[in-house]
Design a protein around this motif. Structure first.
Motif, PDB file in Angstrom:
ATOM      1  N   ILE A 219       0.876  -1.179   0.000  1.00  0.00           N
ATOM      2  CA  ILE A 219       0.000   0.000   0.000  1.00  0.00           C
ATOM      3  C   ILE A 219       0.908   1.222   0.000  1.00  0.00           C
ATOM      4  N   PHE A 220       0.808   1.963  -1.105  1.00  0.00           N
ATOM      5  CA  PHE A 220       1.599   3.180  -1.274  1.00  0.00           C
ATOM      6  C   PHE A 220       0.791   4.381  -0.783  1.00  0.00           C
ATOM      7  N   GLN A 221       1.490   5.350  -0.206  1.00  0.00           N
ATOM      8  CA  GLN A 221       0.870   6.663  -0.031  1.00  0.00           C
ATOM      9  C   GLN A 221       1.815   7.721  -0.608  1.00  0.00           C
ATOM     10  N   ALA A 222       1.251   8.632  -1.431  1.00  0.00           N
ATOM     11  CA  ALA A 222       2.053   9.713  -2.031  1.00  0.00           C
ATOM     12  C   ALA A 222       2.187  10.840  -1.017  1.00  0.00           C
ATOM     13  N   LEU A 223       3.421  11.315  -0.838  1.00  0.00           N
ATOM     14  CA  LEU A 223       3.706  12.349   0.174  1.00  0.00           C
ATOM     15  C   LEU A 223       4.095  13.679  -0.475  1.00  0.00           C
TER      16      LEU A 223
ATOM     17  N   TYR B 207      -0.159   8.388 -10.594  1.00  0.00           N
ATOM     18  CA  TYR B 207      -1.521   8.486 -10.035  1.00  0.00           C
ATOM     19  C   TYR B 207      -1.541   9.159  -8.668  1.00  0.00           C
ATOM     20  N   GLY B 208      -0.545   8.869  -7.817  1.00  0.00           N
ATOM     21  CA  GLY B 208      -0.508   9.434  -6.469  1.00  0.00           C
ATOM     22  C   GLY B 208      -1.639   8.915  -5.597  1.00  0.00           C
ATOM     23  N   GLY B 209      -2.004   9.693  -4.581  1.00  0.00           N
ATOM     24  CA  GLY B 209      -3.063   9.281  -3.651  1.00  0.00           C
ATOM     25  C   GLY B 209      -2.578   8.169  -2.741  1.00  0.00           C
ATOM     26  N   THR B 210      -3.472   7.216  -2.500  1.00  0.00           N
ATOM     27  CA  THR B 210      -3.131   6.018  -1.726  1.00  0.00           C
ATOM     28  C   THR B 210      -3.603   4.848  -2.581  1.00  0.00           C
TER      29      THR B 210
ATOM     30  N   GLY C  91       4.429  -4.307  -8.163  1.00  0.00           N
ATOM     31  CA  GLY C  91       4.078  -3.016  -7.562  1.00  0.00           C
ATOM     32  C   GLY C  91       3.459  -2.081  -8.585  1.00  0.00           C
ATOM     33  N   GLU C  92       3.382  -2.538  -9.840  1.00  0.00           N
ATOM     34  CA  GLU C  92       2.939  -1.642 -10.918  1.00  0.00           C
ATOM     35  C   GLU C  92       1.442  -1.750 -11.209  1.00  0.00           C
ATOM     36  N   GLN C  93       0.774  -2.806 -10.662  1.00  0.00           N
ATOM     37  CA  GLN C  93      -0.674  -2.943 -10.888  1.00  0.00           C
ATOM     38  C   GLN C  93      -1.399  -2.293  -9.718  1.00  0.00           C
ATOM     39  N   LEU C  94      -2.164  -1.250  -9.997  1.00  0.00           N
ATOM     40  CA  LEU C  94      -2.658  -0.375  -8.922  1.00  0.00           C
ATOM     41  C   LEU C  94      -4.167  -0.320  -8.841  1.00  0.00           C
ATOM     42  N   VAL C  95      -4.659  -0.269  -7.603  1.00  0.00           N
ATOM     43  CA  VAL C  95      -6.077  -0.011  -7.356  1.00  0.00           C
ATOM     44  C   VAL C  95      -6.117   1.074  -6.281  1.00  0.00           C
TER      45      VAL C  95
END
Ligand SMILES: C[C@@](CO)(OP(=O)(O)O)[C@H](O)COP(=O)(O)OP(=O)(O)OC[C@H]1O[C@@H](n2ccc(N)nc2=O)[C@H](O)[C@@H]1O
Ligand SMILES: Nc1ncnc2c1ncn2[C@@H]1O[C@H](COP(=O)(O)OP(=O)(O)O)[C@@H](O)[C@H]1O
Length: 321
Positions: A37-41, A152-155, A162-166
């Protein structure tokens, strides 16, 4: 008649922290299967792309001396990948890319990927390409696993490498303190160290990401703090034992919890609010456990143009002779 040179385009692009990073086995292509789970800072780089007769990359700011300026720079690789995607010949790549770095180099915060993402967005505007963000993300994924997220950013929940995002719903803003280490850590080396630790024993693994998704939806930093987890942390600490002290110091300074970001060595500390983050940052910078301390908040949007309301400026024809 005057030739029209498009004005330079500047793009701001966020860093990322991995709130949860579960690493699976190494695949045949050398990558590891991830659930993250990524979060953009708000800690960010700024990238300017301009039409020029002198193509190349310039780097200023955080870690500028350890960033390559030749063909290996991820921003330049992004120029070439986008040109290939739209059929522009390599010998016509008359583009200058200027990077103003705020994101630590080789810090586990995806600075190089951020620059590649920003370059894709900037160039798509400079060249007036009609490409969607999804199409840019397809190009980006060929450059690095973290590039699509920087677009995309966000969360977001990332799978594959790590490249397939929801997207993941995150209520409210979370407040962070970031401790930069003296030197960077190589991402492949940290994955290799995790493989070594796993072959020698069974280091603990993070659990399911579901509770993290729930904590993000609740917006409660105290709930999220209990759930921060990163399978690469043991490997980063094994290669850089001083990180243990940094992690302890952040919590002693009043953070709710700390984690190594991605492959490290940056440590990210979640704080209860903005005021607490400032107090933790002040105390941590006096503790002598890291090179620099920054405050940041998230989530923030992905790579986006700043300013950009100038119209194309005419230049005399000899400038393009
Ligand atoms: C670990 C993470 C977590 O978000 O972030 P960073 O710490 O680098 O910021 C990422 O997966 C990093 O993504 P990125 O930095 O784009 O790595 P890439 O260029 O795609 O891969 C660099 C190298 O890392 C290893 N790698 C990367 C991703 C992955 N899922 N498995 C891997 O084993 C491989 O050895 C690969 O050759
Ligand atoms: N534009 C760039 N910014 C930073 N590093 C870059 C860039 N282009 C290539 N690199 C190389 O990529 C490596 C990883 O850098 P970075 O993306 O900052 O770290 P991480 O993968 O830990 O998030 C650096 O050591 C550097 O040599």
């Amino acid at each position: 008649m005057l030739a029209v040179v498009p004005p330079p385009v500047t793009v701001r692009v966020p860093s990322k922290v991995n709130l949860h990073l579960s690493v699976g086995d190494a695949r045949a292509d050398g990558f590891h299967e991830l659930t993250t789970i990524f979060q953009a800072l708000s800690l960010s780089d700024e990238v300017t792309v301009a039409a020029t007769e002198e193509p190349g990359v310039e780097v200023y700011g955080e870690g500028q001396d350890s960033v390559p300026t030749g063909g290996n720079n991820l921003a330049w690789r992004a120029v070439r990948a986008l040109a290939a995607r739209v059929g522009r010949p390599e010998d016509e790549l008359k583009v200058r890319v200027v990077l103003r770095k705020g994101i630590p180099v080789a810090g586990g915060m995806a600075g190089g990927s951020a620059d590649a993402a920003a370059t894709l967005v900037g160039l798509a505007s400079l060249w007036r390409l009609e490409l969607t963000r999804d199409e840019l993300a397809e190009v980006g994924a060929t450059l690095g696993s973290d590039v699509p997220f920087a677009l995309y950013g966000g969360t977001a929940l990332g799978t594959g490498r790590g490249e397939q995002l929801v997207p993941v719903l995150a209520r409210h803003t979370f407040h962070w303190v970031l401790a930069f280490d003296q030197r960077g850590l190589s991402t492949p080396r940290v994955f290799g160290e995790l493989d070594r630790l796993r072959s020698a024993g069974d280091p603990p693994r993070v659990g399911s990401h579901d509770p993290v998704v729930e904590a993000l939806a609740s917006g409660d930093p105290r709930q999220l703090a209990l759930l921060l987890g990163n399978d690469l942390q043991a490997a980063a600490v094994s290669l850089r034992p001083g990180l243990r002290r940094t992690l302890r110091a952040g919590v002693s300074a009043g953070a709710l919890a700390g984690t190594v970001s991605g492959s490290g060595p940056t440590c990210a500390f979640l704080c209860v609010d903005a005021e607490s983050a400032l107090a933790v940052a002040a105390e941590l910078s006096g503790a002598g456990v890291c090179r620099t301390v920054r405050v940041a908040h998230g989530p923030v949007p992905g790579a986006r143009m700043v300013g950009g309301d100038e119209s194309p400026r005419p230049v005399p024809p000899q400038a393009h002779a």
